[in-house]
Structure formats: structure tokens, C-alpha cells
Write a protein that holds these residues in place. Structure first.
Motif, PDB file in Angstrom:
ATOM      1  N   SER A 130       0.754  -1.270  -0.104  1.00 56.27           N
ATOM      2  CA  SER A 130      -0.345  -0.083  -0.391  1.00 56.27           C
ATOM      3  C   SER A 130       0.797   1.677  -0.199  1.00 56.27           C
ATOM      4  N   PRO A 131       0.340   2.151  -0.416  1.00 57.04           N
ATOM      5  CA  PRO A 131       1.594   3.314  -0.689  1.00 57.04           C
ATOM      6  C   PRO A 131       1.366   4.090   1.013  1.00 57.04           C
ATOM      7  N   TRP A 132       2.602   4.990   1.084  1.00 56.17           N
ATOM      8  CA  TRP A 132       2.303   5.761   1.651  1.00 56.17           C
ATOM      9  C   TRP A 132       1.779   7.142   1.208  1.00 56.17           C
ATOM     10  N   GLN A 133       1.135   7.018   2.555  1.00 58.93           N
ATOM     11  CA  GLN A 133       0.118   8.449   1.632  1.00 58.93           C
ATOM     12  C   GLN A 133      -0.291   9.489   3.231  1.00 58.93           C
ATOM     13  N   ALA A 134       0.730   9.479   4.191  1.00 60.33           N
ATOM     14  CA  ALA A 134       0.302   9.821   5.262  1.00 60.33           C
ATOM     15  C   ALA A 134       0.488  11.372   5.271  1.00 60.33           C
ATOM     16  N   THR A 135      -0.754  12.671   6.251  1.00 57.99           N
ATOM     17  CA  THR A 135      -0.718  13.474   5.692  1.00 57.99           C
ATOM     18  C   THR A 135      -0.367  14.025   7.061  1.00 57.99           C
ATOM     19  N   SER A 136      -0.646  13.557   8.475  1.00 60.34           N
ATOM     20  CA  SER A 136      -0.600  13.740  10.091  1.00 60.34           C
ATOM     21  C   SER A 136       0.643  14.568   9.819  1.00 60.34           C
ATOM     22  N   ARG A 137       0.973  14.720  10.871  1.00 55.98           N
ATOM     23  CA  ARG A 137       2.415  14.793  11.504  1.00 55.98           C
ATOM     24  C   ARG A 137       2.620  13.439  12.287  1.00 55.98           C
ATOM     25  N   LYS A 138       1.851  12.756  13.080  1.00 56.17           N
ATOM     26  CA  LYS A 138       3.027  11.875  13.321  1.00 56.17           C
ATOM     27  C   LYS A 138       2.772  11.018  11.916  1.00 56.17           C
TER      28      LYS A 138
END
Length: 322
Positions: A130-138
Motif C-alpha cells: 500500500s502507498p505511504w500517503q500520510a498527511t498527519s504530523r505523526k
């Protein structure tokens, strides 16, 4: 979860576990069961005695502390966590110190990881591809740490493997959305929070499967250099898990649904303010697929019903001792 452990994998050089929270403590027990000498490290070096486990104190956020903690280890397991509001500041420092220490000593590094790097998935099943697409700081912080771990492995500076877990559940697990906010209320008739939409499928990883999965990664270097999803039972809705709890405790749960993040029970105002950016985990399906791990290492996750049974039993004893 079960896996046959060849005798050749049992080492007389210590396996060092950094962090004595639920995962680190259960991992230390699991490694002892597998015949390994174990050193369990935290900042104080205190806690109940565990047969076969040596406790040690070190601050692994410093280069000196990490090197002292690791010492002569063959395998190091990074299970350190810090208070939620300190994570983006402290976790990178811990990584820098621990990576430098294993680079210097040659120990293999097994990292307990989270699902945060994936970010919002729209409910898509999470696999290791799965792609890594985090937008949160953590989430971005965790993704950056993971990129550094894997880059260190690719460059030949360290031997590293990452094991990702969904939300913990199990004996000894307190600080989880399926922990001390839920089971005491279930047993005493108090309020039980349900975060977001509790009818969505949501994966939970049993703490004993976390420990057994990490121990397997520690014993099987052929898995190095990548991310694995630790063995996780098929996702069901949180409501279905609450139904399992109701059957075990013999009473209906008084569920209080929190549609938005707000303080409740053990989740105080500071925690929930920090957790708000992660609340998407309760407003879209969180489905973890651990097929790759299960097939490669020949293991199966513990059924959720067994995990719930063991967890309620532990909380009965915990509440009785307080």
C-alpha cells in the motif's frame, strides 16, 4: 500464533528488547519461551521480575544510552514508545541513537512499527504494498523514520526489519482504543467508549501475536530489509468485538459513541487533542492484511475470540488487585 523454531535459531548471545510497555514485556516473555537469553531495557530498569529476563536501565534517546543498552546483543528489538504529545520530537532522536548503535555493533534491528505511514486509505485493505500517503504530523514522522531504517539496510550500514501492527488488544494492554477505556467499564457496568463509526471493520492485533511476530522476525534474518504486517486476525467491526465482550462478561455494554475526538475516561484533553489528526482511523475502515507474513513464516494469528477471552480474564485479575 505458532511457528516451529529450529534449534539452530536459539542463540546464547542476548536478545535485547528496548521498551518495557505491553509489547516489549510480552516480547521478552516470548523470547524466553523460545530459549533466548533476554535483556529488557527501559529508563528505570524496574518492574516485576520475569523469569529468564534481565532488566536494565538506559536512556536510548542518547547515543551513549543506546550503545550501553545494546552491548553484546545479537538482535535488538525497538519497542520504545513515548507519550503521545512527545512523539514527533523524541522518536527521531531514539531512532538516530539506536541506528548508530546497531551500525557500530553489527546487531540486527527489529522495529515495532505502526500503520500511520499509510495515512487515510479510503477503506482500502492495507498490505505491505500500500502507498505511504500520510498527511498527519505523526504519520509523516513515522514514514520518514521508516524510510531511514530501510535506507540504512539498503546501504549495508545496518540489518533492519520492520513489523507493523494494528491497534493492540490483549492482556496487559492499557493505552489502546481497545484497552483500559473499554474492559473495566465492561466488567463493572460503567461507560464504554466507541470511537467514530463502530460498525466499520477495524483490525486489532493481539499483543501475543505482536510478540510472537517480532520474535519470529528476530530469528529469521531472511525477512530483513522490508516491512511486514504482523499476524493480525481478520478485521471485524468494533461493535462485533463488543458483542464478544458482552458474551464473556454476561452483561450488555453501555457504549458511548464519540463521533468526534473529545476527552473521555483515560483519554484526557491533551491526549485527544494530539489524537485528533489520527481520528480518521475510526471514520473509515481499517483493514490490515497479514497474509504475506503468515505465508512466508508459516504462522497464523490468534482468533479474536481467544484474544478477547484472555483479555477479559486479565482485566478481571487486574481490577481485583487494585
Amino acid at each position: 500464533m505458532s511457528a516451529a523454531i529450529p534449534q539452530s535459531h536459539v542463540s546464547h548471545v542476548p536478545h535485547v528488547v528496548l521498551g518495557s510497555g505491553p509489547a516489549g514485556t510480552e516480547l521478552a516473555r516470548e523470547l524466553v519461551r523460545r530459549g533466548h537469553p533476554v535483556r529488557l531495557v527501559d529508563r528505570k530498569g524496574e518492574g516485576p521480575g520475569i523469569e529468564g529476563v534481565e532488566r536494565s536501565a538506559a536512556d536510548v534517546s542518547t547515543a551513549e544510552g543506546a550503545r550501553a543498552a545494546i552491548g553484546d546483543a545479537a538482535v535488538v528489538y525497538h519497542c520504545v514508545n513515548v507519550a503521545y504529545h512527545l512523539q514527533t520530537e523524541v522518536m527521531p532522536r531514539i531512532q538516530e541513537a539506536v541506528l548508530a548503535a546497531v551500525e557500530a555493533t553489527g546487531a540486527r534491528l527489529v522495529v515495532l512499527d505502526t500503520l500511520y505511514p499509510y495515512g487515510e486509505t479510503g477503506g482500502a485493505v492495507m498490505t505491505e504494498d500500500s502507498p505511504w500517503q500520510a498527511t498527519s504530523r505523526k504519520g509523516r514522522m513515522r514514514a520518514e523514520l521508516d524510510e531511514r531504517y530501510l535506507a540504512a539496510h539498503r546501504a549495508g550500514r545496518a540489518r533492519v526489519v520492520l513489523g507493523r501492527s494494528a491497534d493492540f488488544v490483549g492482556p496487559g494492554v492499557l493505552n489502546s482504543t481497545l484497552g483500559a477505556a473499554v474492559f473495566p467499564g465492561a466488567l463493572t457496568g460503567g461507560d464504554v467508549p466507541g470511537l467514530g463509526d463502530i460498525d466499520l471493520p477495524h483490525s486489532y492485533t493481539g499483543i501475543r501475536d505482536v510478540a510472537a511476530g517480532l520474535a519470529t522476525l528476530g530469528e529469521r534474518p531472511e525477512g530483513d530489509g522490508r516491512v511486514w504486517h504482523l499476524p493480525t486476525a481478520p478485521a471485524v467491526s468494533t461493535r462485533e468485538i463488543y458483542t464478544l465482550i458482552e458474551k464473556r462478561v454476561g452483561r450488555p455494554l453501555n457504549v458511548v459513541v464519540l463521533a468526534e475526538p473529545r476527552p473521555f475516561g483515560p483519554f484526557d484533553e491533551r491526549f485527544m487533542a494530539e489524537y485528533a489528526e489520527m481520528f480518521y482511523q475510526h471514520t473509515e475502515p481499517q483493514i490490515v492484511d497479514s497474509t504475506a507474513f503468515e505465508q512466508f513464516f508459516g504462522v497464523t494469528p490468534t482468533p479474536l475470540a481467544e484474544t478477547v477471552e484472555a483479555t477479559v480474564t486479565w482485566y478481571e485479575q487486574w481490577l481485583g488487585s487494585r
